[in-house]
Write a protein that holds these residues in place. Sequence first.
Motif, PDB file in Angstrom:
ATOM      1  N   GLU A 466       0.801  -1.223   0.000  1.00  0.00           N
ATOM      2  CA  GLU A 466       0.000   0.000   0.000  1.00  0.00           C
ATOM      3  C   GLU A 466       0.835   1.274   0.000  1.00  0.00           C
ATOM      4  O   GLU A 466       0.306   2.362  -0.181  1.00  0.00           O
ATOM      5  CB  GLU A 466      -0.935  -0.005   1.215  1.00  0.00           C
ATOM      6  CG  GLU A 466      -2.055  -1.016   1.050  1.00  0.00           C
ATOM      7  CD  GLU A 466      -2.688  -1.407   2.360  1.00  0.00           C
ATOM      8  OE1 GLU A 466      -2.002  -1.301   3.411  1.00  0.00           O
ATOM      9  OE2 GLU A 466      -3.854  -1.812   2.345  1.00  0.00           O
ATOM     10  N   ASP A 467       2.130   1.142   0.215  1.00  0.00           N
ATOM     11  CA  ASP A 467       2.977   2.329   0.157  1.00  0.00           C
ATOM     12  C   ASP A 467       3.313   2.741  -1.272  1.00  0.00           C
ATOM     13  O   ASP A 467       3.965   3.751  -1.493  1.00  0.00           O
ATOM     14  CB  ASP A 467       4.304   2.068   0.904  1.00  0.00           C
ATOM     15  CG  ASP A 467       4.108   2.183   2.403  1.00  0.00           C
ATOM     16  OD1 ASP A 467       3.089   2.791   2.808  1.00  0.00           O
ATOM     17  OD2 ASP A 467       4.951   1.665   3.151  1.00  0.00           O
ATOM     18  N   THR A 468       2.937   1.908  -2.227  1.00  0.00           N
ATOM     19  CA  THR A 468       3.290   2.239  -3.614  1.00  0.00           C
ATOM     20  C   THR A 468       2.123   2.932  -4.299  1.00  0.00           C
ATOM     21  O   THR A 468       0.989   2.462  -4.226  1.00  0.00           O
ATOM     22  CB  THR A 468       3.648   0.962  -4.386  1.00  0.00           C
ATOM     23  OG1 THR A 468       4.741   0.342  -3.730  1.00  0.00           O
ATOM     24  CG2 THR A 468       4.035   1.293  -5.816  1.00  0.00           C
ATOM     25  N   CYS A 469       2.441   4.042  -4.947  1.00  0.00           N
ATOM     26  CA  CYS A 469       1.423   4.776  -5.701  1.00  0.00           C
ATOM     27  C   CYS A 469       1.335   4.163  -7.090  1.00  0.00           C
ATOM     28  O   CYS A 469       2.345   4.013  -7.771  1.00  0.00           O
ATOM     29  CB  CYS A 469       1.811   6.242  -5.778  1.00  0.00           C
ATOM     30  SG  CYS A 469       0.881   7.144  -7.003  1.00  0.00           S
ATOM     31  N   MET A 470       0.162   3.801  -7.516  1.00  0.00           N
ATOM     32  CA  MET A 470       0.025   3.110  -8.791  1.00  0.00           C
ATOM     33  C   MET A 470       0.322   4.029  -9.984  1.00  0.00           C
ATOM     34  O   MET A 470       0.786   3.572 -11.024  1.00  0.00           O
ATOM     35  CB  MET A 470      -1.375   2.495  -8.928  1.00  0.00           C
ATOM     36  CG  MET A 470      -1.685   1.481  -7.846  1.00  0.00           C
ATOM     37  SD  MET A 470      -0.330   0.345  -7.486  1.00  0.00           S
ATOM     38  CE  MET A 470      -0.596  -0.893  -8.692  1.00  0.00           C
ATOM     39  N   VAL A 471       0.048   5.309  -9.826  1.00  0.00           N
ATOM     40  CA  VAL A 471       0.374   6.243 -10.909  1.00  0.00           C
ATOM     41  C   VAL A 471       1.889   6.335 -11.042  1.00  0.00           C
ATOM     42  O   VAL A 471       2.445   6.319 -12.140  1.00  0.00           O
ATOM     43  CB  VAL A 471      -0.219   7.643 -10.629  1.00  0.00           C
ATOM     44  CG1 VAL A 471      -0.006   8.552 -11.831  1.00  0.00           C
ATOM     45  CG2 VAL A 471      -1.691   7.556 -10.275  1.00  0.00           C
ATOM     46  N   ASP A 472       2.536   6.375  -9.901  1.00  0.00           N
ATOM     47  CA  ASP A 472       3.987   6.460  -9.883  1.00  0.00           C
ATOM     48  C   ASP A 472       4.606   5.185 -10.469  1.00  0.00           C
ATOM     49  O   ASP A 472       5.597   5.238 -11.202  1.00  0.00           O
ATOM     50  CB  ASP A 472       4.438   6.665  -8.433  1.00  0.00           C
ATOM     51  CG  ASP A 472       5.883   7.107  -8.359  1.00  0.00           C
ATOM     52  OD1 ASP A 472       6.242   7.997  -9.146  1.00  0.00           O
ATOM     53  OD2 ASP A 472       6.635   6.562  -7.548  1.00  0.00           O
ATOM     54  N   ARG A 505       2.891  15.025 -14.857  1.00  0.00           N
ATOM     55  CA  ARG A 505       2.146  16.176 -14.324  1.00  0.00           C
ATOM     56  C   ARG A 505       1.084  15.718 -13.326  1.00  0.00           C
ATOM     57  O   ARG A 505       0.775  16.413 -12.377  1.00  0.00           O
ATOM     58  CB  ARG A 505       1.596  17.048 -15.448  1.00  0.00           C
ATOM     59  CG  ARG A 505       0.451  16.504 -16.252  1.00  0.00           C
ATOM     60  CD  ARG A 505      -0.030  17.578 -17.253  1.00  0.00           C
ATOM     61  NE  ARG A 505      -1.079  17.070 -18.101  1.00  0.00           N
ATOM     62  CZ  ARG A 505      -1.016  17.011 -19.425  1.00  0.00           C
ATOM     63  NH1 ARG A 505       0.046  17.442 -20.068  1.00  0.00           N
ATOM     64  NH2 ARG A 505      -2.029  16.541 -20.121  1.00  0.00           N
ATOM     65  N   ILE A 506       0.532  14.518 -13.525  1.00  0.00           N
ATOM     66  CA  ILE A 506      -0.454  14.031 -12.552  1.00  0.00           C
ATOM     67  C   ILE A 506       0.216  13.821 -11.188  1.00  0.00           C
ATOM     68  O   ILE A 506      -0.306  14.234 -10.167  1.00  0.00           O
ATOM     69  CB  ILE A 506      -1.105  12.711 -13.036  1.00  0.00           C
ATOM     70  CG1 ILE A 506      -1.944  12.974 -14.286  1.00  0.00           C
ATOM     71  CG2 ILE A 506      -1.982  12.111 -11.945  1.00  0.00           C
ATOM     72  CD1 ILE A 506      -2.590  11.736 -14.880  1.00  0.00           C
ATOM     73  N   THR A 507       1.400  13.187 -11.206  1.00  0.00           N
ATOM     74  CA  THR A 507       2.047  12.927  -9.918  1.00  0.00           C
ATOM     75  C   THR A 507       2.583  14.198  -9.276  1.00  0.00           C
ATOM     76  O   THR A 507       2.920  14.204  -8.102  1.00  0.00           O
ATOM     77  CB  THR A 507       3.221  11.922 -10.055  1.00  0.00           C
ATOM     78  OG1 THR A 507       4.120  12.431 -11.038  1.00  0.00           O
ATOM     79  CG2 THR A 507       2.746  10.552 -10.462  1.00  0.00           C
ATOM     80  N   GLU A 508       2.643  15.260 -10.051  1.00  0.00           N
ATOM     81  CA  GLU A 508       3.092  16.525  -9.447  1.00  0.00           C
ATOM     82  C   GLU A 508       1.922  17.415  -9.057  1.00  0.00           C
ATOM     83  O   GLU A 508       2.100  18.570  -8.666  1.00  0.00           O
ATOM     84  CB  GLU A 508       4.014  17.268 -10.434  1.00  0.00           C
ATOM     85  CG  GLU A 508       5.383  16.615 -10.507  1.00  0.00           C
ATOM     86  CD  GLU A 508       6.259  17.209 -11.590  1.00  0.00           C
ATOM     87  OE1 GLU A 508       5.758  18.042 -12.371  1.00  0.00           O
ATOM     88  OE2 GLU A 508       7.442  16.819 -11.635  1.00  0.00           O
ATOM     89  N   ALA A 566       2.988   8.607  -1.659  1.00  0.00           N
ATOM     90  CA  ALA A 566       4.302   8.309  -2.227  1.00  0.00           C
ATOM     91  C   ALA A 566       4.795   9.414  -3.152  1.00  0.00           C
ATOM     92  O   ALA A 566       5.984   9.571  -3.344  1.00  0.00           O
ATOM     93  CB  ALA A 566       4.237   6.988  -2.994  1.00  0.00           C
ATOM     94  N   CYS A 567       3.871  10.161  -3.746  1.00  0.00           N
ATOM     95  CA  CYS A 567       4.303  11.205  -4.676  1.00  0.00           C
ATOM     96  C   CYS A 567       4.809  12.409  -3.900  1.00  0.00           C
ATOM     97  O   CYS A 567       4.045  13.067  -3.196  1.00  0.00           O
ATOM     98  CB  CYS A 567       3.152  11.604  -5.589  1.00  0.00           C
ATOM     99  SG  CYS A 567       2.688  10.277  -6.696  1.00  0.00           S
ATOM    100  N   LYS A 568       6.084  12.654  -4.075  1.00  0.00           N
ATOM    101  CA  LYS A 568       6.753  13.625  -3.229  1.00  0.00           C
ATOM    102  C   LYS A 568       6.135  15.018  -3.320  1.00  0.00           C
ATOM    103  O   LYS A 568       5.917  15.675  -2.304  1.00  0.00           O
ATOM    104  CB  LYS A 568       8.226  13.700  -3.657  1.00  0.00           C
ATOM    105  CG  LYS A 568       9.139  14.012  -2.524  1.00  0.00           C
ATOM    106  CD  LYS A 568      10.574  13.962  -3.008  1.00  0.00           C
ATOM    107  CE  LYS A 568      11.286  15.192  -2.494  1.00  0.00           C
ATOM    108  NZ  LYS A 568      12.575  15.401  -3.120  1.00  0.00           N
ATOM    109  N   SER A 569       5.831  15.444  -4.531  1.00  0.00           N
ATOM    110  CA  SER A 569       5.337  16.822  -4.657  1.00  0.00           C
ATOM    111  C   SER A 569       3.966  16.999  -4.023  1.00  0.00           C
ATOM    112  O   SER A 569       3.557  18.117  -3.756  1.00  0.00           O
ATOM    113  CB  SER A 569       5.268  17.266  -6.106  1.00  0.00           C
ATOM    114  OG  SER A 569       5.906  16.398  -6.938  1.00  0.00           O
TER     115      SER A 569
END
Lengths: 626, 354
Positions: A466-472, A505-508, A566-569
Amino acid sequence: MVKVNRMALKKKAASQAGKKVKPKTSARTKTVARGKGPAAKNLTIKVCVGTGGLAAGSQDVIDEFGKQLKAHGIKAEIAKKCVNKTGCRGFCAKDVIVEINQNGSTEVYQLVTADKVSRIVEEHIIGGDPVDQWLVGPDYHAFHDKQTKILLKQCGQIDPENIQAYLDIDGYKGLKKTLSQTPFEVIEEVKASGLRGRGGAGFPAGLKWEFCSMSDSPEKYIICNADEGDPGAFMDRAIIEGNPHSVLEGMIIGGYSIGAKEGYIYIRAEYPLAIQRLEIAITQARKRGFLGKNILKSGFDFDLIIKQGAGAFVCGEASALMRSIEGKRGMPRAKLWRSAVKGLWDKPTVLNNVETFANIPLIIEKGADWYKGFGTENSTGTKVFALTGKMKNTGLIEVPMGMTLREMIYDIGGGMTGKKNLKAIQTGGPSGGCIPAEHLDIPVDFDSLASVGSMMGSGSMVVVDEDTCMVDLAKFFISFTQHESCGKCVPCRIGTKRMLEILTRITEGNGKEDDIDLLLELGNDIKHASLCGLGQSAPNPILSTIRFFRDEYEAHIKYGRCPANACKSLRQYLVNAETCKMCGKCSRVCPSGAIIWEPRHKAELDKVNCVKCGACYDACPFNAIL
Amino acid sequence: MTENNLKVTINGREVLCSRNETILDAARKADVNIPTLCYDDRLEPYGGCRLCIVEIKDVPRPVPACTTRVKDGWEVLTETVEVRRMRKNILSLLLSNHPNDCMRCEATGNCALQTYSYEYGVDGDRFAGESWNLPIKDDNPFIVYDPNKCILCGRCVRICNDVVMAGTIEMTGRGFDSKPDTSFGKPRTLDNCEFCGQCVSTCPTGALIDKKGCGKGRAYEMKKVKTTCSYCGTGCSYYLNVKEGEVIKVTSDYEGPVNKGNLCIKGRYGYDFIHSPERITTPIIRKGDKQVEATWDEALDLIAKRFGEILEKSGPSALGGFSSARCSNEENYLLSKLVRTVFKSNNVDCCARV
Ligand SMILES: Cc1cc2nc3c(=O)[nH]c(=O)nc-3n(C[C@H](O)[C@H](O)[C@H](O)COP(=O)(O)O)c2cc1C
Ligand code: SF4
Ligand code: SF4
Ligand code: SF4
């Protein structure tokens, strides 16, 4: 990503092993009473020297054993002989694995380092009392017992650099049988076995051979694809390093069946050990008359050439691989003619994967019916997988086709590390798709995986929690494919680049309302309009994560939130004033001075200066940073 | 083997094909136009631009027409809504990495990308993202290369390697950064390039441009005059592009029976002499130590008279003919005829005899 996790896993396992005082006795294969004093006779020490083992320091361990045995008066020549080099045993999370056979009793140590050797020699080899705390635990046995090893059986057991070791286990018997049959009979046997190509697409090997055998061209070629470009895949390397002759034998049988006199092994230059072992194997096979002119006096001539690739992923694609062997740019060619008609140098050619070839000698020797006893009706035999990610036991496994993902991950893989739940499994590397936890019970075979939008691919499996972002995760894979695209065709060259930009851009937090639709449309077009398998499968990780985890995409786009954090931004840190104990650790680690703190005051976080590195989060002993 | 025994329909029109023919070949037979960017008759089909994708009834995915051989009974549809939508997206992707520069581009009016973008009503901003901003390579007297306009159709690379066999350029780089270039990006010079301009002739965009014609006129302003090259006996044909009485450049005649649009450096770029002020345009007769312009009649009369005198005085062996490899076969034949039947001499030779 995967690498980091595996490193962490190794460290953790190391500290556990160090602490453990008394493992369960069931963990051991005890057959003979111990404590009978020094016994240098019948002593074999097997040290894993696969690439994984070597990286973990197995050469040092071998040297140390040599030194110690000498120092203790156990004759040097015995010491030299005793320390056998063996190939990969699959249990890479616990490398270096050392197996000691003494007077018929076998003990296996895990996580051996050079500094542990002296104690093992003193207490076990001389004292006859194994060092319990370093022996493998129940997970080692669970890892091995659930597997069905027919290809990996010999890996780790025989000396890959000695052809006699292969002959002793009935090696080249399949070839002898082949030479007493007609090519037609051999091909019929391979067809009857139902063997499907292990390189990814699962094309029936026998059919491919049959097409090629039908051409009456005097020149034909057989090629072994050992390019193994999937990130996280190392099954082909393990087979070559552990049992190179099985691949050679499969190729010679293939050459005989289709009428080829020459074969190529295309292997990436990043596999120096595998290349070295292949070279040794080829030289030895030539000396023994298994390669060269008039093989085993049958009148059949066949020889092999090793061709090293520079490690471009696309060179694993059949037509690009052939161009690369021809000395041209490794770029796929449109399939105006299939390779069985015009392949390498425009001559009829068969290309198969390493694992496909390794199956052949067994099929010929033991028969198609024996082989069909493994696996399912449409996917026969076993398959080697590389398990990576957040599982306890990572490494190589071999299981019959049709085993469920759940069995592979929980029974063999030992379940998840840490407290987080399993979220998804990425099968087939960058060409495959993400399978969510609710599909854990699907059997792993060519057709079932395809039915959920993934694929078998070469057999890499990455387990994420669950710590993993699927978009990432999708972004990780598409950045790999877009980088590895050969640039020939428009949808793949520019399309994957645009997909990567949209995901970025989505992950940001800058995703647009219709980005999901745009990704779906672009994904569909890239899949359908690209020239080769790279482009045709590149959108799979994105399409499958949208299919199963659309809500995560929407959370990013609509609410600027990453559900896995998980997405840093998109991360936002703040200090929970209720739990803050005013210790000030956070302010000391913050690299950008974003934490305002004075003694006996609660810390405060200045969002403007925060660079979202997470150092404060890790440093706070009271979990007061959110 | 190449019997026309496969029956295929293209948009409902039936054509007979052989097993070696592609859908694109079949479409041409049926007079159906399928858009292509990377296709050139002179080259092996490539399958890179993917613009020629078509649908086949009962085949699950679209296929490229240029690299798919026909099968008996196929019903091919080249203009379905889905296929046109995908082509439009492919063109949008191309435009997303292409300068929006048609108004001052040399290729305007003669650019396949422009033509199709217009035809398909392409929105250049749909997939906006990173685009190239690479230096234009203007490093030799003949060819200007603007990589930013390149669509990687690979035609220049293939013609240079497979037809000219010069091997000057190759695809370099990977993924989004791939592009055709010389090795190590060195300038084209006589050391590495023939300057045949074949690459320019096949480029469907303004990425490769004939430098000599730059800024001198648009394609639609030029009158195309078909002619035969005067440099050698091969007899290549090409078009002189003429604007207001001036030859601005040479373009290929793809139907040329001898050369199919191919040319060498002389045919393609060696046309400066046409408008040279030093060019001799009438016969000149030497009178004393003066050279005097004359008419053709005067000149020919003089030649006939002098040859006659020599023949009468010294006999046939005093005369002979030496012709040139730059003449055609027919011209060489005529010269030998003149020497043997009129001069009655066997002294005939040609510089190509070596
Ligand atoms: C981009 C791409 C990369 C590939 N990489 C590999 C590879 O590394 N190893 C491999 O065996 N097959 C690879 N393949 C599959 C091969 O094209 C080919 O199908 C396979 O080697 C055939 O062998 P098989 O029939 O035994 O599976 C790749 C395919 C594509 C499209
Ligand atoms: S799909 Fe990608 S890798 Fe394959 S030919 Fe096209 S550009 Fe090259
Ligand atoms: S001018 Fe001729 S030789 Fe030079 S790059 Fe172009 S095609 Fe090749
Ligand atoms: S320079 Fe022109 S011919 Fe060459 S690849 Fe680019 S667009 Fe095609």
